[in-house]
Scaffold this motif. Structure first.
Motif, PDB file in Angstrom:
ATOM      1  N   GLN A   1       0.843  -1.181   0.000  1.00  0.00           N
ATOM      2  CA  GLN A   1       0.000   0.000   0.000  1.00  0.00           C
ATOM      3  C   GLN A   1       0.885   1.239   0.000  1.00  0.00           C
ATOM      4  O   GLN A   1       2.044   1.188   0.413  1.00  0.00           O
ATOM      5  CB  GLN A   1      -0.925  -0.003   1.224  1.00  0.00           C
ATOM      6  CG  GLN A   1      -1.959   1.103   1.268  1.00  0.00           C
ATOM      7  CD  GLN A   1      -2.828   1.137   0.024  1.00  0.00           C
ATOM      8  OE1 GLN A   1      -2.461   1.768  -0.967  1.00  0.00           O
ATOM      9  NE2 GLN A   1      -3.975   0.460   0.052  1.00  0.00           N
ATOM     10  N   SER A   2       0.328   2.342  -0.460  1.00  0.00           N
ATOM     11  CA  SER A   2       1.004   3.632  -0.419  1.00  0.00           C
ATOM     12  C   SER A   2       0.518   4.396   0.811  1.00  0.00           C
ATOM     13  O   SER A   2      -0.688   4.511   1.041  1.00  0.00           O
ATOM     14  CB  SER A   2       0.690   4.426  -1.694  1.00  0.00           C
ATOM     15  OG  SER A   2       1.268   5.708  -1.647  1.00  0.00           O
TER      16      SER A   2
ATOM     17  N   LYS B   1       0.478   7.775   3.396  1.00  0.00           N
ATOM     18  CA  LYS B   1       0.681   9.179   3.723  1.00  0.00           C
ATOM     19  C   LYS B   1       0.132   9.383   5.130  1.00  0.00           C
ATOM     20  O   LYS B   1      -0.959   8.904   5.456  1.00  0.00           O
ATOM     21  CB  LYS B   1      -0.046  10.103   2.736  1.00  0.00           C
ATOM     22  CG  LYS B   1       0.506  10.053   1.328  1.00  0.00           C
ATOM     23  CD  LYS B   1       1.845  10.759   1.206  1.00  0.00           C
ATOM     24  CE  LYS B   1       1.697  12.261   1.256  1.00  0.00           C
ATOM     25  NZ  LYS B   1       2.976  12.967   1.051  1.00  0.00           N
TER      26      LYS B   1
ATOM     27  N   ASN C   1       1.250   1.819  -9.340  1.00  0.00           N
ATOM     28  CA  ASN C   1       0.865   2.923  -8.468  1.00  0.00           C
ATOM     29  C   ASN C   1       1.642   4.205  -8.758  1.00  0.00           C
ATOM     30  O   ASN C   1       1.056   5.217  -9.153  1.00  0.00           O
ATOM     31  CB  ASN C   1       1.066   2.518  -7.008  1.00  0.00           C
ATOM     32  CG  ASN C   1       0.690   3.612  -6.041  1.00  0.00           C
ATOM     33  OD1 ASN C   1      -0.413   4.138  -6.080  1.00  0.00           O
ATOM     34  ND2 ASN C   1       1.608   3.986  -5.179  1.00  0.00           N
ATOM     35  N   ASN C   2       2.952   4.166  -8.565  1.00  0.00           N
ATOM     36  CA  ASN C   2       3.745   5.389  -8.678  1.00  0.00           C
ATOM     37  C   ASN C   2       3.724   5.970 -10.081  1.00  0.00           C
ATOM     38  O   ASN C   2       3.514   7.181 -10.274  1.00  0.00           O
ATOM     39  CB  ASN C   2       5.188   5.122  -8.251  1.00  0.00           C
ATOM     40  CG  ASN C   2       5.293   4.535  -6.852  1.00  0.00           C
ATOM     41  OD1 ASN C   2       5.971   3.553  -6.636  1.00  0.00           O
ATOM     42  ND2 ASN C   2       4.596   5.130  -5.892  1.00  0.00           N
TER      43      ASN C   2
END
Length: 253
Positions: A112-113, A115, A170-171
């Motif tokens: 997962q990303s 933040k 994703n990125n």
């Protein structure tokens, strides 16, 4: 999984903060954060159940320590902490199998990303587990099931390939959308107009092979449209457009 586990966390960046929040959500109360500067938790975390230390020796007799530092210092930190307690890396790229340590080490990698100021939906999130010590591996699998209900054993080699795929999915995808947003801004176009298209694409890939749903001029090898587009782009934008177009044409022959 017992909520009486003694759990440590090293690193209070984006990933470490979310791990601490999840452990608190799951009812764990014996939590210790390694910090050289004392209580530096964001206001969003209720810190009454969290202890702080600036000494790794405080992790003696802990059940597990999550190491959530950056990849450049991960191996060094794992070696330091593993003198006192079992420890896991939360990174998808760091290799640990070659290390000789006093206590077991392993990987506890959430795909997962993260933040710090954005919530994470843990339920169903894939957590990839690896540890050479069989007993510790079983412990990590149980803990991962508690975290998300989706624990997966994956070897070091396979995890490296998975991380590359995640960067593509994703990125790079996020970067391309960011470029589209900047392009809209340059030409006084509302980026919001693209969001239904983006959302539909993301919905389609949930139930379809991405290869089968791709549309556009490159799939059709529509050179007339492609050339018109290239005339509307700056040199750096043109290079990206041409590279992706060539890739799509080759991939869809």
């Amino acid at each position: 999984m017992s909520q009486k586990l003694k759990i440590g966390i090293v690193g209070m960046g984006n990933v470490g903060i979310h791990f601490l929040q999840r452990l608190i959500e799951l009812g764990h109360t014996r939590l210790t954060v390694y910090s050289r500067s004392g209580n530096n938790l964001p206001d969003s975390i209720a810190a009454k159940e969290v202890q702080f230390t600036n000494d790794f020796k405080e992790f003696i007799d802990f059940d597990i320590v999550f190491c959530a530092v950056n990849d450049n210092t991960m191996t060094e930190m794992i070696q330091l902490v593993s003198k006192y307690a079992p420890v896991v890396s939360v990174s998808g790229t760091v290799n640990l199998n070659h290390l000789k340590t006093k206590y077991p080490v392993g990987t506890f990698y959430p795909l997962q990303s993260f933040k710090a100021d954005q919530s994470i939906h843990w339920q169903g999130l894939p957590l990839f587990i690896e540890a050479k010590d069989t007993k510790f591996n079983d412990f990590l699998m149980k803990l991962a099931m508690e975290f998300s209900g989706n624990a997966i054993e994956l070897s070091e080699d396979k995890r490296q390939y998975l991380h590359v795929a995640a960067v593509f999915a994703n990125n790079f995808t996020n970067h391309i959308i960011d470029l589209a947003a900047h392009y809209c801004d340059e030409h006084q176009i509302e980026f919001d107009w693209l969001k239904p298209l983006i959302n539909q694409t993301m919905e389609k890939i949930q139930t379809n092979n991405p290869h089968d749903i791709l549309t556009g001029p490159a799939v059709r090898n529509d050179q007339s449209t492609i050339q018109k587009h290239l005339q509307l782009l700056k040199p750096d934008q043109k290079n990206i457009y041409q590279t992706l177009t060539k890739s799509i044409i080759k991939h869809h022959k």
